[in-house]
Design an enzyme around this catalytic site. Structure first.
Site, PDB file in Angstrom:
ATOM      1  CG  ASP A 164      -9.903   8.676 -15.005  1.00  0.00           C
ATOM      2  OD1 ASP A 164      -9.737   9.746 -14.399  1.00  0.00           O
ATOM      3  OD2 ASP A 164      -9.503   7.346 -15.948  1.00  0.00           O
ATOM      4  CD  GLU A 173      -9.561  12.057 -11.704  1.00  0.00           C
ATOM      5  OE1 GLU A 173      -8.974  12.233 -12.470  1.00  0.00           O
ATOM      6  OE2 GLU A 173     -10.118  11.173 -11.438  1.00  0.00           O
ATOM      7  CG  ASP A 191     -13.740   9.946 -14.385  1.00  0.00           C
ATOM      8  OD1 ASP A 191     -13.384  10.002 -13.064  1.00  0.00           O
ATOM      9  OD2 ASP A 191     -13.781   9.444 -15.126  1.00  0.00           O
ATOM     10  CG  ASP A 196     -10.354   4.127 -17.156  1.00  0.00           C
ATOM     11  OD1 ASP A 196      -9.752   4.636 -15.310  1.00  0.00           O
ATOM     12  OD2 ASP A 196      -9.944   3.242 -17.152  1.00  0.00           O
ATOM     13  CG  HIS A 248       3.330  50.336 -27.870  1.00  0.00           C
ATOM     14  ND1 HIS A 248       2.415  50.705 -28.454  1.00  0.00           N
ATOM     15  CD2 HIS A 248       3.884  50.333 -29.066  1.00  0.00           C
ATOM     16  CE1 HIS A 248       2.138  51.763 -28.999  1.00  0.00           C
ATOM     17  NE2 HIS A 248       3.803  51.381 -30.332  1.00  0.00           N
ATOM     18  NE  ARG A 294       5.474  54.136 -30.134  1.00  0.00           N
ATOM     19  CZ  ARG A 294       6.396  54.819 -31.027  1.00  0.00           C
ATOM     20  NH1 ARG A 294       7.248  55.773 -30.112  1.00  0.00           N
ATOM     21  NH2 ARG A 294       6.925  54.352 -31.762  1.00  0.00           N
ATOM     22  CD  GLU A 343       7.274  50.698 -35.714  1.00  0.00           C
ATOM     23  OE1 GLU A 343       7.707  49.637 -36.084  1.00  0.00           O
ATOM     24  OE2 GLU A 343       5.943  50.254 -35.822  1.00  0.00           O
ATOM     25  CG  MET A 344       9.924  52.173 -40.552  1.00  0.00           C
ATOM     26  SD  MET A 344       8.545  51.136 -41.665  1.00  0.00           S
ATOM     27  CE  MET A 344       8.868  49.972 -42.414  1.00  0.00           C
ATOM     28  CG  ASP A 345      13.243  56.907 -39.246  1.00  0.00           C
ATOM     29  OD1 ASP A 345      12.628  57.637 -39.124  1.00  0.00           O
ATOM     30  OD2 ASP A 345      14.333  57.229 -38.772  1.00  0.00           O
ATOM     31  CE1 TYR A 346       6.201  53.482 -40.891  1.00  0.00           C
ATOM     32  CE2 TYR A 346       6.338  53.860 -38.323  1.00  0.00           C
ATOM     33  CZ  TYR A 346       5.712  53.386 -39.424  1.00  0.00           C
ATOM     34  OH  TYR A 346       5.411  52.100 -39.581  1.00  0.00           O
TER      35      TYR A 346
END
Length: 370
Positions: free
Chosen positions: A8, A49, A73, A123, A175, A225, A252-255
């Protein structure tokens, strides 16, 4: 979490001293937050308001709400925010734009009219704010105590943790889709670009991030990416690509030898090594990087950004595992967290740090893809 927000606003003089009140109720009808807000010394009822609506949406956001039902209201504000009535007044146009930005951060927002008799608490709070305005209070949230034991100022994490360290917010964006992610292959050190689907995902995510409010910096992993996704965000935010920062720590992690393989192929070709990697965060794939090593470098990268942009908001565009690492840092928990967090492509997560104290605001928000 779904919440109901009752708001209100009023002005004594119209224009005159003005204030707003907002109440947030939880799923079981419990009161989660009450806000009394001084709007100004010479404002209109309608502007007040709108401020009530803004404070209510902000409180719902800070409480972690995902879906909001707004009750007011003011038929004018309800109809304007629902898109059925045009907004002509320039001040209200500006406030409505801010409100729509806040609303975009929820999965759904509905606007409903209620008679004043069913909006008594809001109110009451708006009158508390007008009383404060009449005594010369400047615009802002004020305290009120008509209900013993209730706190009418929305308190944030800094208050409850007892810290006065400034808040640094990290908006973490994974990404969009690549050929590797579409094929469910391990993708770390390799550098695939976004697919057409990934570009669309990045653009939708960029619009969602832009609707969240001010971003002080965009930081991206150096991999293609992530950079493509960051560039979409820069365009949505009106930031030049040259202003986008690159941080090696968020790659990113190196796999290693698992790179570009599916889980089944890893099990078949590297059974023992794969089992060892799964069993321990200190074990690395052959010729790759351990989860523990990744967590250390991402922590260093996050700390560097927090120092550089203390008190600001940083968008970090990166990958699945770095985002998990930052969330883990904010939670202050062990490595088991990595197994129990999943992040969809082009999802948004939000964490905050107050010095060393971390808070998780949002994980894996994908509402923009629905």
């Amino acid at each position: 979490m779904q919440v109901k927000v009752y708001t209100d606003g009023g002005s004594r003089g119209n224009p005159g001293v003005a204030g707003s009140g907002s109440v947030v109720y939880g799923p079981d009808g419990e009161t989660l937050a009450e806000v009394a807000y001084v709007v100004g010394q010479k404002s209109s009822n309608n502007v007040a308001e709108y401020h009530g609506l803004l404070r209510g949406l902000e409180a719902a956001r800070d409480l972690g709400a995902t879906s909001v039902e707004v009750y007011m209201d003011s038929e004018l504000v309800v109809e304007q925010m629902s898109g059925r009535w045009k907004i002509k007044h320039p001040d209200m146009k500006e406030l409505a734009l801010v409100a729509r930005g806040l609303a975009a951060g929820f999965s759904s927002v509905s606007y409903n009219w209620v008679p004043r008799a069913k909006n008594k608490k809001a109110d009451e709070l708006s009158n508390v704010a007008m009383d404060a305005a009449a005594k010369g209070a400047k615009p802002g949230v004020v305290g009120a105590a008509p209900s013993p034991g209730k706190q009418h100022v929305v308190a944030g994490p800094a208050h409850w943790s007892g810290t006065d360290a400034p808040r640094t917010r990290f908006v973490l964006l994974r990404h969009g889709q690549t050929e590797h992610s579409a094929a469910k292959l391990y993708s770390g050190s390799s550098d695939p670009a976004l697919t057409d689907v990934g570009v669309e995902q990045a653009e939708r995510a960029a619009q969602a991030v832009a609707a969240m409010g001010s971003i002080d910096a965009i930081v991206t992993s150096p991999q293609t990416r992530a950079r493509q996704t960051a560039e979409a965000c820069a365009a949505a935010l009106g930031i030049t690509v040259s202003e986008v920062e690159t941080a090696e720590g968020f790659r990113e992690m190196d796999y290693g030898d698992f790179e570009g393989l599916s889980r089944a192929e890893c099990v078949e070709r590297f059974g023992e090594e794969f089992d060892a990697w799964q069993a321990s965060t200190s074990a690395a794939p052959p010729n790759g990087e351990s989860l523990a090593a990744l967590h250390r470098r991402v922590t260093r990268a996050r700390l560097a950004l927090q120092e550089k942009y203390e008190g600001g908001t940083v968008l970090v565009v990166t990958h699945m595992t770095p985002v998990k690492s930052v969330i883990r840092q904010a939670l202050g928990v062990g490595a088991e967290a990595f197994k129990h967090i999943f992040l969809d492509l082009a999802s948004v997560s939000v964490v905050e740090f107050y010095g060393d104290f971390g808070v998780v605001r949002c994980v894996n928000d994908v509402a923009h893809h629905r």
